[in-house]
Scaffold this motif. Structure first.
Motif, PDB file in Angstrom:
ATOM      1  N   HIS A   1     -13.931   1.573   5.727  1.00 57.75           N
ATOM      2  CA  HIS A   1     -13.052   2.414   5.926  1.00 57.75           C
ATOM      3  C   HIS A   1     -12.216   2.046   7.186  1.00 57.75           C
ATOM      4  N   PRO A   2     -10.772   1.976   7.145  1.00 56.84           N
ATOM      5  CA  PRO A   2     -10.309   1.379   8.622  1.00 56.84           C
ATOM      6  C   PRO A   2     -11.105   2.280   9.763  1.00 56.84           C
ATOM      7  N   ARG A   3     -10.148   1.973  10.466  1.00 56.26           N
ATOM      8  CA  ARG A   3     -10.120   1.065  12.035  1.00 56.26           C
ATOM      9  C   ARG A   3      -9.447   1.678  12.838  1.00 56.26           C
ATOM     10  N   ALA A   4      -9.643   2.489  13.326  1.00 53.49           N
ATOM     11  CA  ALA A   4      -8.791   2.717  14.970  1.00 53.49           C
ATOM     12  C   ALA A   4      -9.132   1.671  15.992  1.00 53.49           C
ATOM     13  N   HIS A   5      -8.628   1.712  17.400  1.00 55.11           N
ATOM     14  CA  HIS A   5      -8.367   0.767  19.185  1.00 55.11           C
ATOM     15  C   HIS A   5      -9.378   2.036  19.430  1.00 55.11           C
TER      16      HIS A   5
ATOM     17  N   LEU B   1      -4.754  -4.141   5.831  1.00 57.51           N
ATOM     18  CA  LEU B   1      -5.232  -5.506   6.049  1.00 57.51           C
ATOM     19  C   LEU B   1      -5.928  -5.540   5.063  1.00 57.51           C
ATOM     20  N   SER B   2      -7.272  -3.930   4.471  1.00 54.09           N
ATOM     21  CA  SER B   2      -8.234  -4.090   3.577  1.00 54.09           C
ATOM     22  C   SER B   2      -7.815  -4.402   2.794  1.00 54.09           C
ATOM     23  N   GLU B   3      -6.230  -3.840   1.820  1.00 53.84           N
ATOM     24  CA  GLU B   3      -5.676  -4.497   0.616  1.00 53.84           C
ATOM     25  C   GLU B   3      -5.989  -2.718  -0.021  1.00 53.84           C
ATOM     26  N   TRP B   4      -5.963  -1.926   0.700  1.00 54.20           N
ATOM     27  CA  TRP B   4      -6.123  -0.260  -0.310  1.00 54.20           C
ATOM     28  C   TRP B   4      -4.743  -0.271  -0.398  1.00 54.20           C
ATOM     29  N   THR B   5      -4.706   0.599  -1.597  1.00 58.60           N
ATOM     30  CA  THR B   5      -3.898   0.485  -2.341  1.00 58.60           C
ATOM     31  C   THR B   5      -3.149   2.002  -2.235  1.00 58.60           C
ATOM     32  N   ASP B   6      -3.955   2.481  -1.111  1.00 65.40           N
ATOM     33  CA  ASP B   6      -3.039   4.942  -1.393  1.00 65.40           C
ATOM     34  C   ASP B   6      -3.890   5.146  -0.732  1.00 65.40           C
ATOM     35  N   PHE B   7      -2.976   5.221   0.934  1.00 63.90           N
ATOM     36  CA  PHE B   7      -3.610   5.820   2.101  1.00 63.90           C
ATOM     37  C   PHE B   7      -3.031   7.173   2.175  1.00 63.90           C
ATOM     38  N   VAL B   8      -3.831   8.516   1.844  1.00 63.40           N
ATOM     39  CA  VAL B   8      -2.924  10.123   2.137  1.00 63.40           C
ATOM     40  C   VAL B   8      -3.475  10.275   3.319  1.00 63.40           C
ATOM     41  N   ILE B   9      -2.513  11.197   3.692  1.00 56.62           N
ATOM     42  CA  ILE B   9      -2.248  11.589   5.365  1.00 56.62           C
ATOM     43  C   ILE B   9      -2.135  13.129   5.105  1.00 56.62           C
ATOM     44  N   VAL B  10      -2.743  13.965   5.909  1.00 62.48           N
ATOM     45  CA  VAL B  10      -2.017  15.720   5.596  1.00 62.48           C
ATOM     46  C   VAL B  10      -2.075  16.646   6.969  1.00 62.48           C
ATOM     47  N   SER B  11      -1.320  16.877   7.171  1.00 63.28           N
ATOM     48  CA  SER B  11      -0.711  18.434   7.642  1.00 63.28           C
ATOM     49  C   SER B  11      -0.243  19.469   7.364  1.00 63.28           C
ATOM     50  N   HIS B  12      -0.182  20.147   7.862  1.00 65.57           N
ATOM     51  CA  HIS B  12      -0.031  21.360   7.215  1.00 65.57           C
ATOM     52  C   HIS B  12       1.292  22.239   8.177  1.00 65.57           C
ATOM     53  N   ASN B  13       1.382  23.310   7.576  1.00 63.78           N
ATOM     54  CA  ASN B  13       3.026  23.571   8.074  1.00 63.78           C
ATOM     55  C   ASN B  13       3.237  24.226   9.260  1.00 63.78           C
TER      56      ASN B  13
ATOM     57  N   MET C   1       0.681  -0.885  -0.348  1.00 60.97           N
ATOM     58  CA  MET C   1       0.321   0.087   0.292  1.00 60.97           C
ATOM     59  C   MET C   1       0.738   1.335   0.387  1.00 60.97           C
ATOM     60  N   ASN C   2       1.209   2.144  -0.938  1.00 59.14           N
ATOM     61  CA  ASN C   2       1.447   2.972  -1.148  1.00 59.14           C
ATOM     62  C   ASN C   2       1.091   4.296   0.030  1.00 59.14           C
ATOM     63  N   VAL C   3       1.779   5.165   0.385  1.00 61.16           N
ATOM     64  CA  VAL C   3       1.145   6.181   1.407  1.00 61.16           C
ATOM     65  C   VAL C   3       1.861   7.448   1.218  1.00 61.16           C
ATOM     66  N   HIS C   4       1.194   8.286   1.125  1.00 61.33           N
ATOM     67  CA  HIS C   4       1.383   9.929   0.759  1.00 61.33           C
ATOM     68  C   HIS C   4       1.079  10.967   2.234  1.00 61.33           C
ATOM     69  N   LEU C   5       2.030  10.813   2.106  1.00 60.37           N
ATOM     70  CA  LEU C   5       2.618  12.481   3.229  1.00 60.37           C
ATOM     71  C   LEU C   5       2.137  13.089   2.585  1.00 60.37           C
ATOM     72  N   THR C   6       1.212  14.636   2.462  1.00 57.71           N
ATOM     73  CA  THR C   6       0.826  15.477   1.973  1.00 57.71           C
ATOM     74  C   THR C   6       0.915  16.907   2.933  1.00 57.71           C
ATOM     75  N   PHE C   7       1.357  18.058   2.770  1.00 59.77           N
ATOM     76  CA  PHE C   7       1.574  18.848   3.403  1.00 59.77           C
ATOM     77  C   PHE C   7       0.564  20.171   2.677  1.00 59.77           C
ATOM     78  N   ASP C   8      -0.072  20.972   3.819  1.00 59.30           N
ATOM     79  CA  ASP C   8      -0.712  22.178   2.697  1.00 59.30           C
ATOM     80  C   ASP C   8       0.236  23.255   3.567  1.00 59.30           C
ATOM     81  N   ILE C   9       0.284  23.965   2.486  1.00 58.63           N
ATOM     82  CA  ILE C   9       1.727  25.271   3.104  1.00 58.63           C
ATOM     83  C   ILE C   9       0.611  26.568   2.382  1.00 58.63           C
TER      84      ILE C   9
END
Length: 319
Positions: free
Chosen positions: A298-302, A233-245, A1-9
Motif C-alpha cells: 500500500h502507498p504511504r503518507a508521511h 512510484l510503486s507502479e500502480w495502474t489506478d488510484f481511486v479517491i472518494v468523496s460525497h456531495n 497512473m490513472n486517477v479516478h475522482l469518485t463522488f457518492d451522491i
C-alpha cells in the motif's frame, strides 16, 4: 497512473421518522448546500472540477426518488450531466421498505446493506435502481458502487445479470466490503471476477502506519498527495479517491466546511497541474489483461501529513 475522482451522491432525511416533512429541507442541503457564501454541495464540487478541467465519476443513489418523485432525481443528474461529468449507479437499499408499492416481497423490516439480500433480491434491486437512473439520465449506466461499500460475490453476479460490467464497491478498511473477494484478490489494485472489473477505493498507510481510505473528508491534502506519489512510484495502474456531495458542509447544517473545501481545491489544483503523469479519467477496461490479482504494497503518507490532518480535525470542531 490513472486517477479516478469518485463522488457518492446521496439524500438523507435525518432518520426515518417524518420523512415527508424532512425531505424538502434535507434535499436542498444535500444537493445544493445553500449558504451565504455560496452553494457548497454539488454546485461547488462541479465548479472546482470545471476550473481545473478534471473528470469526475458521480455515483448517484436513485432509490429515494421512488418515494419522493422522479423529478428530484432528474434535477441531480441534470446538474452533473450538464457539467460534462460521468453519472453511475449507487445503491443504499435501506430505502427499500420506504417505497410504495413494494419492489421486493419481503420488506417487513429495514435491511441496511446490500449484502443482507439474496442474489435474486440484489438482482431486482440493482435492476430497479438502474432503471430509475437511466430514465432520469437518458443514458446507459455501466458502473456501480454499493452503499457503505457493502458488496459480496452475489453483488457481482447481480451486476452481471443487469449488464453492468464495472464496480467500485470494495474498500479495504470496511470488513463488510466483499471479504471473500478481498481474501482472494486483495483490495489494492483493480481485478476482474465473475464477469465484473472492480476498482477498489485506494487505501494507504498514514504517518502512524494505520490504514486509511483515500477520502477527501478523511485525509489532509498532504496525505493525499503523498499517497498518490507513493502509489505512482510503486507502479500502480489506478488510484481511486472518494468523496460525497455533503463533505464540504459542516455536519448537520448548510454552513461550508472551509477546511475540507480547501483540501479539495488543493487536490484538484495538484491533479490539474500533473495530468500528464496522473491523468484523471473515468473507468475503463483497457489494459486490464495486464493486471494480476496479487497483494501489493500500500502507498504511504508521511507523519507530517497525518499530523496536519489531526490538527485540521480539531480546527473543524471549533471553527
Amino acid at each position: 497512473m490513472n486517477v479516478h475522482l469518485t463522488f457518492d451522491i446521496e439524500v438523507w432525511c435525518n432518520g426515518w421518522a417524518n420523512l415527508d416533512e424532512q425531505f424538502p429541507t434535507c434535499y436542498s442541503r444535500y444537493v445544493y448546500g445553500h449558504s451565504r457564501r455560496g452553494n457548497y454541495a454539488l454546485p461547488k464540487t462541479l465548479e472546482i472540477l470545471s476550473r481545473y478541467n478534471l473528470r469526475g465519476i458521480f455515483f448517484v443513489e436513485p432509490l429515494f426518488s421512488a418515494r419522493f418523485g422522479a423529478e428530484y432525481l432528474k434535477r441531480i443528474v441534470r446538474l452533473i450531466d450538464d457539467a460534462g461529468q460521468e453519472v453511475q449507479l449507487h445503491l443504499h437499499p435501506e430505502w427499500t421498505d420506504e417505497i410504495r408499492p413494494p419492489i421486493l416481497a419481503d420488506v417487513s423490516k429495514k435491511r441496511q446493506h446490500l449484502t443482507y439480500y439474496s442474489l435474486d433480491e440484489q438482482v431486482e434491486l440493482i435492476r430497479f435502481g438502474k432503471t430509475l437512473l437511466e430514465d432520469a439520465l437518458g443514458k446507459k449506466i455501466t458502473a456501480f458502487r454499493a452503499g457503505s461499500y457493502a458488496a459480496n460475490t452475489n453483488t457481482f453476479q447481480a451486476l452481471a445479470s443487469n449488464g453492468i460490467t464495472i464496480d467500485s464497491s470494495i474498500n479495504g478498511c470496511y470488513p463488510i466490503s466483499a471479504p471473500e473477494l478481498v481474501q482472494e484478490y486483495g483490495s489494492a489494485r483493480p481485478f476482474a471476477a465473475h464477469g465484473i472489473t472492480t476498482f477498489p477505493i485506494s487505501v494507504f498507510r498514514d504517518g502512524f502506519g494505520q490504514m486509511r481510505p483515500a477520502q477527501v473528508g478523511a485525509c489532509s491534502y498532504r496525505e493525499m498527495r503523498q499517497a498518490l506519489i507513493s502509489a505512482q512510484l510503486s507502479e500502480w495502474t489506478d488510484f481511486v479517491i472518494v468523496s460525497h456531495n455533503f463533505e464540504m458542509l459542516k455536519q448537520g447544517v448548510t454552513s461550508p466546511d472551509f477546511i475540507v473545501a480547501k483540501r479539495f481545491e488543493a487536490l484538484c489544483s495538484f491533479l490539474g497541474e500533473n495530468q500528464r503523469e496522473l491523468p484523471v479519467t473515468g473507468f475503463t477496461t483497457s489494459g486490464l489483461h495486464f493486471l494480476q490479482p496479487l497483494q501489493v504494497k500500500h502507498p504511504r503518507a508521511h507523519l507530517g501529513g497525518t499530523a496536519l490532518r489531526h490538527l485540521e480535525q480539531i480546527a473543524r470542531r471549533v471553527i
